[in-house]
Design an enzyme around this catalytic site. Structure first.
Site, PDB file in Angstrom:
ATOM      1  CG  HIS A 160      -0.442   0.282   2.516  1.00  0.00           C
ATOM      2  ND1 HIS A 160      -0.123  -0.706   3.421  1.00  0.00           N
ATOM      3  CD2 HIS A 160      -0.163   1.446   3.145  1.00  0.00           C
ATOM      4  CE1 HIS A 160       0.321  -0.159   4.546  1.00  0.00           C
ATOM      5  NE2 HIS A 160       0.307   1.155   4.400  1.00  0.00           N
ATOM      6  CG  ASP A 193       0.013  -4.053   2.948  1.00  0.00           C
ATOM      7  OD1 ASP A 193       0.260  -3.464   1.881  1.00  0.00           O
ATOM      8  OD2 ASP A 193      -0.118  -3.458   4.031  1.00  0.00           O
ATOM      9  CB  SER A 274       3.218   1.858   6.028  1.00  0.00           C
ATOM     10  OG  SER A 274       2.007   1.981   6.713  1.00  0.00           O
TER      11      SER A 274
END
Length: 430
Positions: A160, A193, A274
């Site tokens: 992402h 992910d 992230s």
């Protein structure tokens, strides 16, 4: 702008034959402020508007100023101050100062080596292997973090993060020494992910050391490193709060959901973390920081850390990372069934309810169908892992590889049964 870690919500069911969920995510996250705005938020406006400080007097000047201020305060004490001084002098406890007032000492703090296993030592070891990733395409973009896998620029991050601005976006990597490079995508896997990118024209980087998430224990100390809100090389620490926490955060166009058996930690993880590493006290990567649970915001903006962060266990995705690094299409294990939470089934209530994943449909020719599973069965265990719902089953199956053999335990008409089966693959066959 900074890539916002995913915010897991509750599932509403699973699509047919894909072992995955459709999710009610609530309001979609909005972009966090860009780096300049984030910096302005960190520095309060009152500080920015403060008048310029007078020229520094140096350390001796500072000490003298402290003494002068102390003397003024002592003089203002009047009779009480004099009485105190007299008592101290009588006891022989005086400092030699005429006023008897002790002042702060100004000393040099010696530099000491970091203790093995300390956060300081872990940071010194891991920081050279962590990068910031900026993604932009026109007015769209975001930023996240990454983990150096090879000295020539292979970098692991979240899918992402690199998908923040869509296909064809520009990707820039900033390294620990201040240098920068453009990057291209080697592979991306929305189901786990994860993504691997290649920084161009670099060499001599420090690859991270990959550890084992299987060896983690609840309560164990861990360290998270990344670029929250664009603040490069930020180090936070905490503990492992829980293991194998089923986390579902999104669904792609086909309805396949991103679900993984997460490492839960209270180490502060915020937008921009992230793709960065979660490491143990040896400095070994045990997880990829990926999502957070927030308290939300009335304005619709994503909130920050409330001590509920989630990392993808490195053991579960390392084979997929290796596939992407080699330019291959990632593959995943599957049962070939559609499931939902068993507690939502009709006729189940109270203590008699069976907790697990309720089989809704069984794919024709699937490994589950060949093993005899039927709609209405409730899967309660895979090997030694308890299944608490649909997300739990999907996350657990994805922790295996295609071709692995597992023991599936399920309940049918109140009777518990077990069957051994070989997991299918989602690889396309010609």
């Amino acid at each position: 702008m900074n890539e916002t870690p995913r915010d897991p919500e509750h599932p509403t069911g699973h699509g047919p034959y894909d072992d995955t969920s459709a999710y009610d995510l609530g309001p979609q996250p909005t972009w966090a402020p860009d780096d300049e705005t984030a910096t302005q938020q960190v520095v309060p406006p009152a500080y920015a508007a403060a008048p310029a400080a007078p020229p520094a007097r140096g350390r001796k000047g500072f000490a003298a100023a402290v003494v002068a201020a102390s003397l003024v305060v002592g003089g203002a004490a009047g009779l009480g101050g004099a009485a105190t001084w007299s008592a101290l002098e009588d006891d022989g406890a005086g400092t030699g100062s005429p006023s008897g007032v002790q002042t702060s000492q100004v000393v040099d703090t010696p530099v000491s080596d970091a203790e093995p296993g300390s956060v300081q030592q872990v940071a010194e070891t891991v920081l050279p292997s962590v990068v910031r990733i900026d993604v932009s395409s026109g007015q769209e973009g975001g930023s996240g973090s990454g983990i150096v896998l090879s000295s020539d620029g292979q970098i692991l991050t979240n899918e992402h993060v690199i998908a923040a601005a869509g296909e064809g976006a520009d990707i820039t990597v900033s390294f620990d020494d201040g240098s920068r490079a453009t990057a291209t995508v080697l592979g991306a896997d929305p189901l786990t992910d994860t993504a691997v990118i290649q920084a161009e024209g670099v060499e001599g980087l420090t690859p991270a050391t990959i550890g084992s998430s299987e060896d983690l224990r609840v309560g164990q100390e861990v360290v998270a490193i990344g670029s929250p809100f664009g603040l490069d090389a930020t180090v936070t620490s905490g503990i492992v709060s829980a293991l194998d926490r089923p986390v579902g955060v999104a669904s792609d166009a086909s309805g396949d959901a991103t679900i993984y058996p997460a490492i839960q930690t209270d180490a502060a993880i915020n937008p921009g973390n992230s793709g960065g590493p979660l490491v143990d006290t040896n400095g070994h990567v045990v997880g990829i920081n990926s999502s957070i649970r927030t308290s939300g915001s009335t304005s619709g903006a994503s909130g920050g850390s409330i001590g509920l962060g989630f990392s993808i266990p490195i053991d579960e995705v390392l084979p997929i990372v290796e596939q992407m690094a080699a330019g291959e299409t990632p593959t995943h294990a599957r049962l070939g069934i559609s499931v939902s939470d068993a507690t939502a089934a009709e006729g189940q209530s109270g203590a008699e309810a069976v907790i697990g994943a309720l089989v809704r449909e069984v794919g024709e020719g699937s490994t589950a169908g060949d093993a005899g599973l039927e709609p209405g069965d409730v899967v309660v265990r895979v090997d030694d892992t308890m299944i608490t719902g649909s997300d739990s089953l999907v996350a657990t199956i994805r922790s295996y590889r295609p071709g692995d053999t597992v023991t599936l335990t399920f309940v049918r008409d109140g009777e518990e049964q077990s069957v051994d089966l070989e997991l299918d693959t989602d690889a396309e066959t010609s």
